[in-house]
Design a protein around this motif. Structure first.
Motif, mmCIF file in Angstrom:
data_model
loop_
_atom_site.group_PDB
_atom_site.id
_atom_site.type_symbol
_atom_site.label_atom_id
_atom_site.label_comp_id
_atom_site.label_asym_id
_atom_site.label_seq_id
_atom_site.Cartn_x
_atom_site.Cartn_y
_atom_site.Cartn_z
ATOM 1 N N MET A 192 0.854 -1.190 0.000
ATOM 2 C CA MET A 192 0.000 0.000 0.000
ATOM 3 C C MET A 192 0.886 1.234 0.000
ATOM 4 N N TYR A 193 0.508 2.202 -0.819
ATOM 5 C CA TYR A 193 1.261 3.452 -0.902
ATOM 6 C C TYR A 193 0.338 4.536 -1.448
ATOM 7 N N ILE A 194 0.761 5.786 -1.286
ATOM 8 C CA ILE A 194 0.019 6.915 -1.844
ATOM 9 C C ILE A 194 0.747 7.385 -3.085
ATOM 10 N N GLU A 195 0.079 7.293 -4.207
ATOM 11 C CA GLU A 195 0.702 7.695 -5.463
ATOM 12 C C GLU A 195 1.004 9.190 -5.427
ATOM 13 N N GLY A 196 2.227 9.522 -5.758
ATOM 14 C CA GLY A 196 2.656 10.905 -5.688
ATOM 15 C C GLY A 196 3.460 11.204 -4.443
ATOM 16 N N ASN A 197 3.215 10.463 -3.370
ATOM 17 C CA ASN A 197 3.994 10.610 -2.136
ATOM 18 C C ASN A 197 5.160 9.636 -2.093
ATOM 19 N N ALA A 198 4.911 8.395 -2.494
ATOM 20 C CA ALA A 198 5.939 7.357 -2.422
ATOM 21 C C ALA A 198 6.983 7.559 -3.517
ATOM 22 N N ASP A 199 8.228 7.287 -3.167
ATOM 23 C CA ASP A 199 9.331 7.362 -4.116
ATOM 24 C C ASP A 199 9.202 6.215 -5.112
ATOM 25 N N THR A 200 9.170 6.545 -6.404
ATOM 26 C CA THR A 200 8.975 5.514 -7.426
ATOM 27 C C THR A 200 10.140 4.532 -7.471
ATOM 28 N N GLN A 201 11.369 5.010 -7.194
ATOM 29 C CA GLN A 201 12.516 4.101 -7.194
ATOM 30 C C GLN A 201 12.430 3.099 -6.053
ATOM 31 N N VAL A 202 12.011 3.570 -4.880
ATOM 32 C CA VAL A 202 11.828 2.657 -3.739
ATOM 33 C C VAL A 202 10.721 1.662 -4.049
ATOM 34 N N LEU A 203 9.648 2.127 -4.670
ATOM 35 C CA LEU A 203 8.531 1.246 -5.013
ATOM 36 C C LEU A 203 8.959 0.166 -6.001
ATOM 37 N N GLU A 204 9.712 0.549 -7.021
ATOM 38 C CA GLU A 204 10.181 -0.429 -8.000
ATOM 39 C C GLU A 204 11.154 -1.416 -7.366
ATOM 40 N N GLU A 205 12.010 -0.944 -6.462
ATOM 41 C CA GLU A 205 12.944 -1.837 -5.789
ATOM 42 C C GLU A 205 12.204 -2.839 -4.918
ATOM 43 N N LEU A 206 11.163 -2.385 -4.233
ATOM 44 C CA LEU A 206 10.363 -3.299 -3.409
ATOM 45 C C LEU A 206 9.671 -4.345 -4.271
ATOM 46 N N ARG A 207 9.100 -3.929 -5.375
ATOM 47 C CA ARG A 207 8.451 -4.894 -6.277
ATOM 48 C C ARG A 207 9.451 -5.928 -6.774
ATOM 49 N N ARG A 208 10.647 -5.465 -7.120
ATOM 50 C CA ARG A 208 11.670 -6.386 -7.618
ATOM 51 C C ARG A 208 12.050 -7.409 -6.565
ATOM 52 N N ARG A 209 12.225 -6.949 -5.322
ATOM 53 C CA ARG A 209 12.631 -7.879 -4.259
ATOM 54 C C ARG A 209 11.501 -8.850 -3.915
ATOM 55 N N LEU A 210 10.269 -8.394 -3.947
ATOM 56 C CA LEU A 210 9.154 -9.303 -3.678
ATOM 57 C C LEU A 210 9.031 -10.346 -4.777
ATOM 58 N N ASP A 211 9.185 -9.938 -6.018
ATOM 59 C CA ASP A 211 9.096 -10.887 -7.131
ATOM 60 C C ASP A 211 10.256 -11.877 -7.119
ATOM 61 N N ALA A 212 11.410 -11.448 -6.596
ATOM 62 C CA ALA A 212 12.578 -12.331 -6.553
ATOM 63 C C ALA A 212 12.582 -13.236 -5.331
ATOM 64 N N ALA A 213 11.653 -13.015 -4.396
ATOM 65 C CA ALA A 213 11.612 -13.827 -3.170
ATOM 66 C C ALA A 213 11.032 -15.200 -3.483
ATOM 67 N N LYS A 214 11.858 -16.216 -3.450
ATOM 68 C CA LYS A 214 11.426 -17.584 -3.709
ATOM 69 C C LYS A 214 11.253 -18.302 -2.369
ATOM 70 N N LEU A 215 10.011 -18.447 -1.956
ATOM 71 C CA LEU A 215 9.708 -19.038 -0.658
ATOM 72 C C LEU A 215 8.719 -20.183 -0.826
ATOM 73 N N ASP A 216 8.923 -21.241 -0.051
ATOM 74 C CA ASP A 216 7.960 -22.333 -0.045
ATOM 75 C C ASP A 216 6.689 -21.947 0.697
ATOM 76 N N SER A 217 6.855 -21.136 1.733
ATOM 77 C CA SER A 217 5.694 -20.751 2.535
ATOM 78 C C SER A 217 5.909 -19.357 3.106
ATOM 79 N N VAL A 218 4.813 -18.671 3.361
ATOM 80 C CA VAL A 218 4.817 -17.374 4.040
ATOM 81 C C VAL A 218 3.734 -17.442 5.107
#
Length: 487
Positions: A192-218
């Motif tokens: 969750m974020y507010i568009e225009g407030n959140a840093d787009t670079q931080v947002l893209e980095e978070l998306r990249r790390r979440l997509d790269a997270a290979k987990l059997d369970s959460v």
């Protein structure tokens, strides 16, 4: 490869026969006894409602279908698609209705708590939102209590948690992106974020790390925290967590990003700065002068919890000339007959206190607090009378423990507890000189940390006076506006 993909697509397609559909569902779920099939006759069509017992309850759905059965009596047996349209547009009054055209989609909808309506001959099945999984109600946050402020805390439902934040930020720019992590658990995770407030670079980095997270369970948000934090082996947390909706709302307004995980009340916040772990939501619900005083007290408690045992060990072992003569005579008298050096004395007391603290957490609440308090008093007094430790050491360890509890963020308290033992060993080996060098190394390490690409020591290193409005002190809101030249 193309032929194989086409074969898989054909196998995923829903069959025209109800028995074949039931057979495939039983095969996919291994004939689990909690998978329920409710067979119906809807006009000229054979149909079934499929759901997981205890996870979904289609009672209102079945009542609605029985109430409108007369609508389907006029249909011919070659009009299964028309029956689906009538169900979706006229009969089902639930808020969430969708289509599932493959077995994978059907499986995902059932595992989400929805009910599937399959009509023989139709090319798709209907999914109706009938989730009835009971959740813990909205209660007061237990890990971050306040004297003044909202009493609401997150629970284990992701949707209820996001709604609690939306109620505080009624802004159309508030965005929620959901995905599923964990190959076996398929746990819903939302950012969750507010568009225009959140840093787009931080947002893209978070998306990249979440997509790269290979987990059997959460199963809890810490599974994700360990995968996205950097560096992974620092004693200091670079991801903030809270179970208070007002804290998340404030973080979003500041431009941070929140990560919600189904099944846990603890929500993650990135990027996290060191100063953030010394702030409490109550700072903004009290007068600015009192909030500033309390915040300065927290920084002082951080220094006490980190340095008090090692400082005591250093001056009593190497730098006795730093102690006033009267106090030095008193300490020598207390330590007369103590068989252990100051380091071992402090180590024994710290380990004993850690054991008592852990035992107090694991014991039932009705007796856990009593055991912790009584155990500390009894063991401390007995140790002094037995000549194992000095009274001064008991005072030092007690002050250290109380100062540790004054920190508003529990995970920073854990970091202090780990570093305290390292500093104690350094003080016992090299005295005050070793402590000074260790603190320089610790400061360099803090300055090297980043949270999603944002320097961890922002506002401190480099020192920016324009950012000091809410670090050591909490200026009044009127002063903040005046400071920035606003009216």
């Amino acid at each position: 490869m193309a032929d194989l993909s086409n074969a898989d697509a054909v196998q995923e397609k829903l069959p025209d026969s109800l028995p074949l559909f039931i057979e495939e569902m039983n095969c996919r779920f291994g004939k689990s006894t909690d998978l329920v099939f409710r067979f119906l006759e809807i006009g000229p069509f054979s149909a079934a409602i499929i759901f997981i017992e205890g996870f979904g309850n289609p009672r209102f759905l079945i009542e609605a279908i029985h109430r409108d059965l007369f609508l389907f009596d006029q249909l011919r047996s070659d009009q299964p698609e028309e029956s689906l349209r009538l169900l979706q547009e006229r009969t089902i009054t639930l808020g969430k209705v969708g289509e599932a055209r493959t077995f994978s989609q059907v499986e995902a909808e059932i595992l989400s708590g929805n009910s599937i309506i399959y009509i023989q001959g139709a090319s798709a099945a209907l999914s109706a939102g009938t989730e009835t999984l009971k959740q813990r109600g909205v209660e007061e946050a237990s890990s971050q209590s306040v004297v003044r402020g909202p009493r609401e805390g997150f629970n284990e439902s992701l949707r209820e948690n996001t709604a609690l934040v939306r109620r505080r930020i009624q802004n159309s720019r508030l965005r929620v992106e959901q995905r599923k992590l964990g190959e076996q658990t398929q746990t819903p995770v939302a950012i969750m974020y507010i568009e225009g407030n959140a840093d787009t670079q931080v947002l893209e980095e978070l998306r990249r790390r979440l997509d790269a997270a290979k987990l059997d369970s959460v199963l809890e948000s810490n599974y994700i925290e360990e995968m996205i934090q950097s560096p992974r082996y620092s004693p200091f947390p670079t991801v903030y967590n809270t179970e208070r909706p007002d804290v998340i709302a404030s973080a979003l307004l500041e431009g941070r990003i929140a990560i919600f995980v189904e099944g846990t009340p603890f929500v993650l916040v990135v990027p996290a700065l060191l100063v953030q772990f010394f702030q409490s939501s109550e700072d903004y619900y009290q007068r600015s002068d009192f909030a500033s005083l309390v915040r300065l007290l927290r920084y002082f408690c951080f220094a006490l919890a980190l340095l008090t045992p090692s400082f005591y060990i250093a001056i009593t072992t190497f730098q006795q000339e730093m102690i006033p003569t009267t106090l030095l005579i008193s300490l020598i008298g207390q330590r007369e007959g103590i068989p252990f050096p100051a380091f071992l004395e402090a180590f024994i007391m710290e380990v004993t206190f850690e054991i008592l603290r852990e035992a107090g957490i694991r014991l039932p609440k009705s007796i856990g607090q009593s055991v912790s308090i009584v155990g500390t008093l009894v063991i401390g007094q007995a140790a002094v009378e037995a000549g194992l430790v000095s009274a001064a050491m008991v005072i030092v360890v007690s002050i250290t423990a109380i100062a540790n509890f004054a920190l508003p963020a529990f995970n920073v308290g854990i970091s202090v507890r780990m570093l305290r033992f390292v500093l104690m060993a350094i003080a016992a080996s090299f005295g005050m000189y070793g402590m000074v060098i260790a603190m320089i190394i610790l400061g360099l390490h803090l300055c090297s940390l980043e949270s999603m690409g944002v320097p961890y020591m922002t506002s401190f290193a480099p020192m920016r006076w324009s950012s000091q409005k809410d670090t050591f002190l909490r200026l009044s809101r009127r002063s903040m506006k005046k400071y920035f030249g606003r009216n």
